[in-house]
Motif scaffolding. Sequence first.
Motif, mmCIF file in Angstrom:
data_model
loop_
_atom_site.group_PDB
_atom_site.id
_atom_site.type_symbol
_atom_site.label_atom_id
_atom_site.label_comp_id
_atom_site.label_asym_id
_atom_site.label_seq_id
_atom_site.Cartn_x
_atom_site.Cartn_y
_atom_site.Cartn_z
ATOM 1 N N LYS A 44 15.125 7.424 -1.634
ATOM 2 C CA LYS A 44 15.593 6.116 -1.150
ATOM 3 C C LYS A 44 14.551 5.475 -0.243
ATOM 4 O O LYS A 44 14.335 4.275 -0.274
ATOM 5 C CB LYS A 44 16.905 6.280 -0.398
ATOM 6 N N ARG A 45 13.898 6.305 0.578
ATOM 7 C CA ARG A 45 12.851 5.778 1.456
ATOM 8 C C ARG A 45 11.732 5.183 0.623
ATOM 9 O O ARG A 45 11.241 4.093 0.898
ATOM 10 C CB ARG A 45 12.248 6.908 2.301
ATOM 11 N N GLY A 46 11.327 5.919 -0.396
ATOM 12 C CA GLY A 46 10.233 5.458 -1.248
ATOM 13 C C GLY A 46 10.589 4.160 -1.931
ATOM 14 O O GLY A 46 9.785 3.238 -2.033
ATOM 15 N N ARG A 47 11.841 4.071 -2.349
ATOM 16 C CA ARG A 47 12.295 2.872 -3.039
ATOM 17 C C ARG A 47 12.243 1.667 -2.107
ATOM 18 O O ARG A 47 11.904 0.556 -2.506
ATOM 19 C CB ARG A 47 13.726 3.088 -3.530
ATOM 20 N N LYS A 82 0.841 -1.204 0.000
ATOM 21 C CA LYS A 82 0.000 0.000 0.000
ATOM 22 C C LYS A 82 0.875 1.252 0.000
ATOM 23 O O LYS A 82 0.605 2.222 -0.693
ATOM 24 C CB LYS A 82 -0.909 0.015 1.226
ATOM 25 N N LYS A 83 1.951 1.186 0.822
ATOM 26 C CA LYS A 83 2.843 2.347 0.904
ATOM 27 C C LYS A 83 3.476 2.635 -0.450
ATOM 28 O O LYS A 83 3.624 3.781 -0.849
ATOM 29 C CB LYS A 83 3.944 2.077 1.926
ATOM 30 N N ALA A 84 3.884 1.565 -1.154
ATOM 31 C CA ALA A 84 4.505 1.746 -2.469
ATOM 32 C C ALA A 84 3.510 2.382 -3.425
ATOM 33 O O ALA A 84 3.844 3.306 -4.167
ATOM 34 C CB ALA A 84 4.989 0.403 -3.007
ATOM 35 N N ALA A 85 2.272 1.916 -3.385
ATOM 36 C CA ALA A 85 1.253 2.459 -4.292
ATOM 37 C C ALA A 85 1.020 3.934 -3.991
ATOM 38 O O ALA A 85 0.957 4.763 -4.906
ATOM 39 C CB ALA A 85 -0.045 1.673 -4.140
ATOM 40 N N LEU A 86 0.934 4.269 -2.685
ATOM 41 C CA LEU A 86 0.670 5.669 -2.327
ATOM 42 C C LEU A 86 1.829 6.576 -2.729
ATOM 43 O O LEU A 86 1.620 7.707 -3.167
ATOM 44 C CB LEU A 86 0.392 5.784 -0.819
ATOM 45 N N SER A 87 3.057 6.065 -2.600
ATOM 46 C CA SER A 87 4.173 6.945 -2.956
ATOM 47 C C SER A 87 4.329 7.038 -4.476
ATOM 48 O O SER A 87 4.741 8.071 -4.997
ATOM 49 C CB SER A 87 5.472 6.519 -2.267
ATOM 50 N N ALA A 88 3.963 5.966 -5.203
ATOM 51 C CA ALA A 88 3.977 6.061 -6.678
ATOM 52 C C ALA A 88 2.959 7.108 -7.127
ATOM 53 O O ALA A 88 3.177 7.861 -8.073
ATOM 54 C CB ALA A 88 3.661 4.701 -7.299
ATOM 55 N N MET A 89 1.851 7.180 -6.384
ATOM 56 C CA MET A 89 0.813 8.167 -6.712
ATOM 57 C C MET A 89 1.353 9.587 -6.549
ATOM 58 O O MET A 89 1.028 10.476 -7.335
ATOM 59 C CB MET A 89 -0.391 7.919 -5.780
#
Length: 449
Positions: A208-211, A138-145
């Motif tokens: 880097k955090r997002g990655r 979910k976190k990855a999806a939100l940060s891709a958004m």
Amino acid sequence: MPSNTDTIVAIATPPGRSGIGVIRISGEKSAKIYKLLTGKEPENRYARYTPFKSSSNKLLDKGITLFFKGPLSYTGEDVVECYTHGNRMIMEMLLEEIIFLGARLALPGEFTERSFLNNKIDLVQAEAVADLIDSNSKKAALSAMQSLEGIFSENILQLKEKTIDAKALIEACLDFPDEEDVNFDISPAQKNIKECLGLLDKILIKAKRGRAFDYTPLIVIAGPTNAGKSTLINFLTGSDAAITSELPGTTRDTIREKVLLADQLVTLVDTAGLRQTNDQLEKEGVDRAYKAIKHADLVLYLTDATLKTENVEGEIRNHLPEGTDCIFVENKIDLCNKKIEKKNIENKSCSVSAKTGEGIEELINKIQRILDISTKDEDVIFARQRHIDALKNIGNLLKKSLLSLEKQKGLEIVAESLRESLLIFDEILGKTTTDDILEKIFSRFCIGK
Ligand SMILES: Nc1nc2c(ncn2[C@@H]2O[C@H](COP(=O)(O)OP(=O)(O)O)[C@@H](O)[C@H]2O)c(=O)[nH]1
Ligand SMILES: [Mg+2]
């Protein structure tokens, strides 16, 4: 090379049965195809319940058809979307019909590529579309958004603007090469480049955090035989994945288990005890353990608290690649009458009992801290390695400029480094990206996006 002016079509929903299936068309023939397929006139942004008919007037399906007049559409061209029943046969028949009416099958990512080529989005946003679809948390999806919304691009543009300012300050000095007695003040440029570096650091940390949201770190449990490595992996995974035994040298294979630690999926690896041995099988196990350590993001080096172990750190340091973190874990504290003192979080050692669970929470906190698994999801950017590498290159050029300024090496060199870094900004955003990089990026998309 397929033409960018063709009208393209694709099934946008995944194969299999579903309530609704979506077929998407983009290009100048879209309106004509709408008319021929439904027998109705397309109306901009109007959802209409229509029949879908074949050229021989056979009713294939009925559903909703939508028309988006370009440039206010996903691709910037005229776009039609047909919402059909989610049956693959029906959708294939409709697809054939639309191809018969003049469209061709879209390549993976071709709709998004057109959006990029028509300047609706930049390359970072185009990549975010694929990352959003592919994200595994979910976190990855939100940060891709966030990246798709342009936040990452804005950050990059802000840094680019600042770099342009620095270059202008330097070039202003270069404009008067013959006036030797003019003493130029380089401090504004210096200050500006330092600010650029500060901003770049902040962006890199967020990136880097997002990655990390979409990356599963590898944590290797290593140490001498019988320290309790297998018991620890079993405790952390809540399973009995690994055989434990009081006989030393039980574990030979490396056992991998995925587990959620502090909201982050990690891969834990149990390894054979590190010792000299003549047993061929065990030797192979030890070799594999060293191999696993080489690829680790973090090593947990386990020892038995009831035994006296000397030079623990030196033992493992020789095998740890540069930059790999290690936590020294003293196990079996339930067997000693030792009270565990709460150590500073920065300290990379701790005491646990893999049997009773004592001290495990502190160990997890340390793991979390070292891997920088952020529990907050604000202020992150979903970045790709491509972006991180490019940002690091920009950082190196900025540092080089600063150094040249300090050493008064000549303003021409400084200006050149800054110019070079500006080219990298354009590569990130896709302004000057080569065709093969574009092709690499878009070919990884799914069809219909
Ligand atoms: N009392 C106690 N025994 C432990 C603990 N951890 C492991 N053991 C025991 O130590 C022995 C070796 O454990 P094992 O996990 O197989 O060690 P490995 O060789 O490092 O994988 C087994 O008999 C375990 O039950 C612990 O924290 N406390
Ligand atoms: Mg073991």
